[in-house]
Design a protein around this motif. Structure first.
Motif, PDB file in Angstrom:
ATOM      1  N   PHE A 120       0.852  -1.207   0.000  1.00 37.36           N
ATOM      2  CA  PHE A 120       0.000   0.000   0.000  1.00 37.36           C
ATOM      3  C   PHE A 120       0.882   1.250   0.000  1.00 37.36           C
ATOM      4  N   GLY A 121       0.430   2.292  -0.616  1.00 38.33           N
ATOM      5  CA  GLY A 121       1.238   3.512  -0.774  1.00 38.33           C
ATOM      6  C   GLY A 121       1.411   4.346   0.485  1.00 38.33           C
ATOM      7  N   TYR A 122       0.719   3.972   1.555  1.00 41.35           N
ATOM      8  CA  TYR A 122       0.760   4.773   2.787  1.00 41.35           C
ATOM      9  C   TYR A 122       1.249   3.956   3.975  1.00 41.35           C
ATOM     10  N   ILE A 123       1.951   4.645   4.879  1.00 36.82           N
ATOM     11  CA  ILE A 123       2.261   4.065   6.189  1.00 36.82           C
ATOM     12  C   ILE A 123       1.767   5.070   7.234  1.00 36.82           C
ATOM     13  N   HIS A 124       1.096   4.560   8.251  1.00 33.98           N
ATOM     14  CA  HIS A 124       0.577   5.410   9.319  1.00 33.98           C
ATOM     15  C   HIS A 124       1.634   5.489  10.413  1.00 33.98           C
ATOM     16  N   LEU A 125       2.042   6.698  10.754  1.00 31.80           N
ATOM     17  CA  LEU A 125       3.082   6.835  11.781  1.00 31.80           C
ATOM     18  C   LEU A 125       2.543   7.374  13.107  1.00 31.80           C
ATOM     19  N   GLY A 126       1.263   7.274  13.302  1.00 31.82           N
ATOM     20  CA  GLY A 126       0.705   7.610  14.621  1.00 31.82           C
ATOM     21  C   GLY A 126       0.788   9.097  14.915  1.00 31.82           C
ATOM     22  N   GLY A 127       1.572   9.422  15.934  1.00 31.29           N
ATOM     23  CA  GLY A 127       1.720  10.838  16.298  1.00 31.29           C
ATOM     24  C   GLY A 127       0.684  11.321  17.286  1.00 31.29           C
ATOM     25  N   ASP A 128      -0.129  10.398  17.830  1.00 28.69           N
ATOM     26  CA  ASP A 128      -1.180  10.830  18.752  1.00 28.69           C
ATOM     27  C   ASP A 128      -0.649  10.944  20.180  1.00 28.69           C
ATOM     28  N   GLU A 129      -1.264  11.826  20.907  1.00 30.56           N
ATOM     29  CA  GLU A 129      -1.127  11.895  22.355  1.00 30.56           C
ATOM     30  C   GLU A 129       0.314  11.849  22.870  1.00 30.56           C
ATOM     31  N   ILE A 130       1.154  12.728  22.363  1.00 29.10           N
ATOM     32  CA  ILE A 130       2.500  12.805  22.947  1.00 29.10           C
ATOM     33  C   ILE A 130       2.338  13.434  24.333  1.00 29.10           C
ATOM     34  N   PRO A 131       2.767  12.706  25.375  1.00 25.78           N
ATOM     35  CA  PRO A 131       2.438  13.171  26.730  1.00 25.78           C
ATOM     36  C   PRO A 131       3.079  14.516  27.077  1.00 25.78           C
ATOM     37  N   LYS A 132       2.347  15.276  27.865  1.00 26.06           N
ATOM     38  CA  LYS A 132       2.903  16.535  28.391  1.00 26.06           C
ATOM     39  C   LYS A 132       4.103  16.186  29.254  1.00 26.06           C
ATOM     40  N   GLY A 133       5.174  16.918  29.099  1.00 24.38           N
ATOM     41  CA  GLY A 133       6.342  16.660  29.940  1.00 24.38           C
ATOM     42  C   GLY A 133       7.412  15.850  29.228  1.00 24.38           C
ATOM     43  N   ALA A 134       7.011  15.137  28.160  1.00 28.59           N
ATOM     44  CA  ALA A 134       8.005  14.354  27.426  1.00 28.59           C
ATOM     45  C   ALA A 134       9.005  15.327  26.793  1.00 28.59           C
ATOM     46  N   TRP A 135      10.261  14.950  26.741  1.00 27.41           N
ATOM     47  CA  TRP A 135      11.349  15.684  26.083  1.00 27.41           C
ATOM     48  C   TRP A 135      11.820  16.921  26.875  1.00 27.41           C
ATOM     49  N   HIS A 136      11.060  17.315  27.911  1.00 21.80           N
ATOM     50  CA  HIS A 136      11.382  18.599  28.554  1.00 21.80           C
ATOM     51  C   HIS A 136      12.782  18.662  29.137  1.00 21.80           C
ATOM     52  N   ARG A 137      13.252  17.525  29.673  1.00 27.97           N
ATOM     53  CA  ARG A 137      14.556  17.566  30.324  1.00 27.97           C
ATOM     54  C   ARG A 137      15.546  16.619  29.653  1.00 27.97           C
ATOM     55  N   SER A 138      15.390  16.507  28.338  1.00 27.05           N
ATOM     56  CA  SER A 138      16.312  15.648  27.597  1.00 27.05           C
ATOM     57  C   SER A 138      17.444  16.500  27.019  1.00 27.05           C
ATOM     58  N   PRO A 139      18.684  16.164  27.357  1.00 29.32           N
ATOM     59  CA  PRO A 139      19.820  16.937  26.815  1.00 29.32           C
ATOM     60  C   PRO A 139      19.859  16.911  25.284  1.00 29.32           C
TER      61      PRO A 139
END
Ligand code: TNX
Length: 543
Positions: free
Chosen positions: A330-349
């Protein structure tokens, strides 16, 4: 006298099992046009088929398999068109998925210009037959002749994209069940099977280059590294190991099975959130060891998000996409992207470094950066991207072909903003919701209750919308998320008969849709068809 009564009984039973449908208004989804003719065609082992085109192959094979199973014979080929035959005719004037079906007393004609068109003609034809034709085991030894009411059907779909999703991550479904699920979609002319293959609770697709994705990520419960999510832990067998994934061979088999039924498979690899299984399998590659962020997702899963600042994340995900693209045509792939939690990545160097390097000011922009990179990886493998609404509509740097899947209900706004959109509003098309609000009913409650009539009432395109905006609406998808789906019987129950309504919203013109008429077909012939396949559907109150 006794003999006379048994003779009468014999005639009675012979007629009930073999008589033609008196009402031809049985087809789901409702065709654009159905007209009744005079008399009936009786299909028996003396009936032949003749085809002008190899495009009829899958349609014919489908009928032959069912006849073999339920009547013990297959139709033989005729040398030329003749009486008492099925004639498959190429008709280049019809639309891509359109078909014409004519049942006359002497001959049945199926016309189309594509494999899909012939397949849909066959699905309509088989729905006109006695329901025993759908059975998965031989039910009636006497059912060797199949009466069909004379009629003409002219038909084509409203939307190109008519989909249904199954979540194989939260709970695993066997290969056999996945095939059955796809088959039942195909019977109702649903043409996209959206397969949610990864989430926090399980990574279900073998990736050769990264074997821990399944060795670690497809097992949860006692003795494993993956936690239960809240929902299965509440209702599922807590003390039992839960595991399962599809090998690449399984997937090839399922893709081929779906192709024979004109169903494309849209695989979903849900990133960067909803990825606890993947980050547990490869923590060093997918999360920064120096990341001090502590957060939980809506579903209460802690630290479940892939780090968009690490190069190794992209290396791993590119390999995943490469292998996924090789498996799913199929020509498409679904990569999600839903509901990235609040707080994720905030303290990642590494995120801090990325933001500085790219001049990004918040995590939304980090997410945009992430999906732009993922989109160029997809382009490299000849695939386009599908994303859940929140990931796809916030920025306009993605390719125009990107499709957003609108689950929040304001999907038309995406179309107004010139995004290709698939309507999948939780309130109408989330089939993991209860039918009615009641403790004993399986399913979630947050977007429901959603009974079949409510599903049927959904209008993907409001009347006030201009044709230009409407053209951005690609179609509709139902979603069977599986946190509460603890076995296949519950999956059947939640999916049927609601999926009949979904099929009709996707296929039939609005002007052809009427609840009373649908109710008669769905709860009459539709349920008979489900019965003969032993599907554990939810019995409507007034069938
Ligand atoms: C929301 S809507 C989810 C899923 C859940 C579902 C349960 C969306 C894209 N994500 O992760 O399974 O609700 O109803």
């Amino acid at each position: 006298m006794k003999m006379f009564i048994s003779l009468l009984l014999c005639i009675f039973f012979a007629q009930t099992s073999l008589s033609a449908r008196s009402d031809i208004n049985v087809i789901i989804p409702k065709p654009q046009k159905v007209e009744s003719g005079i008399g009936e065609f009786i299909l028996t082992d003396t009936t032949r088929y003749f085809s002008q085109t190899p495009l009829s192959r899958n349609a014919l094979d489908y009928l032959q398999e069912h006849l073999q199973l339920n009547a013990g014979y297959k139709l033989s080929e005729a040398a030329s068109p003749q009486e008492n035959s099925l004639l498959f005719k190429y008709n280049g004037e019809l639309g891509e998925e359109a078909y014409r079906l004519q049942v006359a007393q002497t001959q049945i004609t199926l016309e189309a210009k594509s494999g899909a068109g012939f397949f849909y003609a066959m699905m309509s034809l088989m729905q006109l037959m006695p329901p025993a034709i759908w059975s998965e085991e031989r039910t009636d030894e006497a059912a060797v002749s199949w009466p069909l009411p004379a009629c003409t059907v002219e038909d084509y779909p409203r939307f190109r994209w008519r989909g249904m999703m199954l979540d194989s991550s939260r709970n695993f479904f066997s290969k056999t069940y996945v095939k059955k699920f796809i088959d039942r979609l195909a019977q109702n002319k649903i043409n996209v099977f959206h397969w949610h293959l990864t989430d926090d609770e399980g990574w279900r697709i073998e990736i050769r280059q990264y074997p821990l994705l399944t060795a670690v990520g497809a097992r949860r419960g006692p003795g494993t590294e993956l936690p239960f999510s809240l929902y299965p832990a509440m209702r599922g067998p807590k003390d039992k190991l839960q595991e399962g994934y599809y090998t690449q061979d399984d997937i090839r088999e399922i893709v081929a099975y779906a192709q024979k039924r004109s169903v494309s498979i849209l695989p979903e690899i849900d990133v960067p959130g909803h990825a606890k299984a993947a980050v547990t399998a490869y923590p060093a590659l997918l999360q920064d060891p120096g990341d001090k962020s502590r957060y939980t997702s809506v579903q209460k899963i802690g630290n479940n998000t892939i780090d968009a600042g690490l190069e190794s994340s992209y290396v791993l995900l590119e390999e995943v996409i490469k292998e996924v693209a090789a498996l799913f045509p199929f020509g498409y792939i679904h990569l999600g992207g839903d509901e990235i939690p609040k707080g994720a990545w905030h303290r990642s160097p590494s995120i801090a470094k990325l933001m500085k390097r790219e001049g990004l000011s918040d995590t939304k922009e980090v997410q945009a950066y992430f999906f732009n990179r993922m989109d160029s990886i997809l382009a490299k493998y000849g695939r386009k991207m599908v994303l859940w609404q929140e990931a796809g509509t916030d920025y306009n740097t993605l390719r125009d072909e990107t499709v957003v899947m609108a689950w929040r209900g304001d999907g038309i706004r995406a179309a107004v903003n010139r995004h290709k959109v698939i309507m999948s509003p939780a309130k109408y098309l989330y089939f993991d919701q209860q039918y009615i609000k009641k403790k004993e009913e399986p399913g979630h409650t947050w977007a429901g209750p959603t009974d079949t009539e409510k599903v049927y009432s959904y209008r993907p395109v409001p009347e006030t919308v201009t044709p230009e905006v409407a053209a951005f609406v690609q179609g509709v998808h139902g979603c069977l998320w599986s946190e509460t789906v603890l076995n296949e019987a519950i999956a059947d129950y939640l999916a049927w008969p609601r999926t009949f309504a979904l099929a009709e919203i996707g296929w039939s013109d609005r002007t052809r849709r009427d609840w009373k008429d649908f109710e008669k077909r769905a709860f009459g012939a539709g349920l008979q068809r489900l019965d003969s396949q032993k599907i554990n559907y939810r019995k409507p109150k007034n069938p």
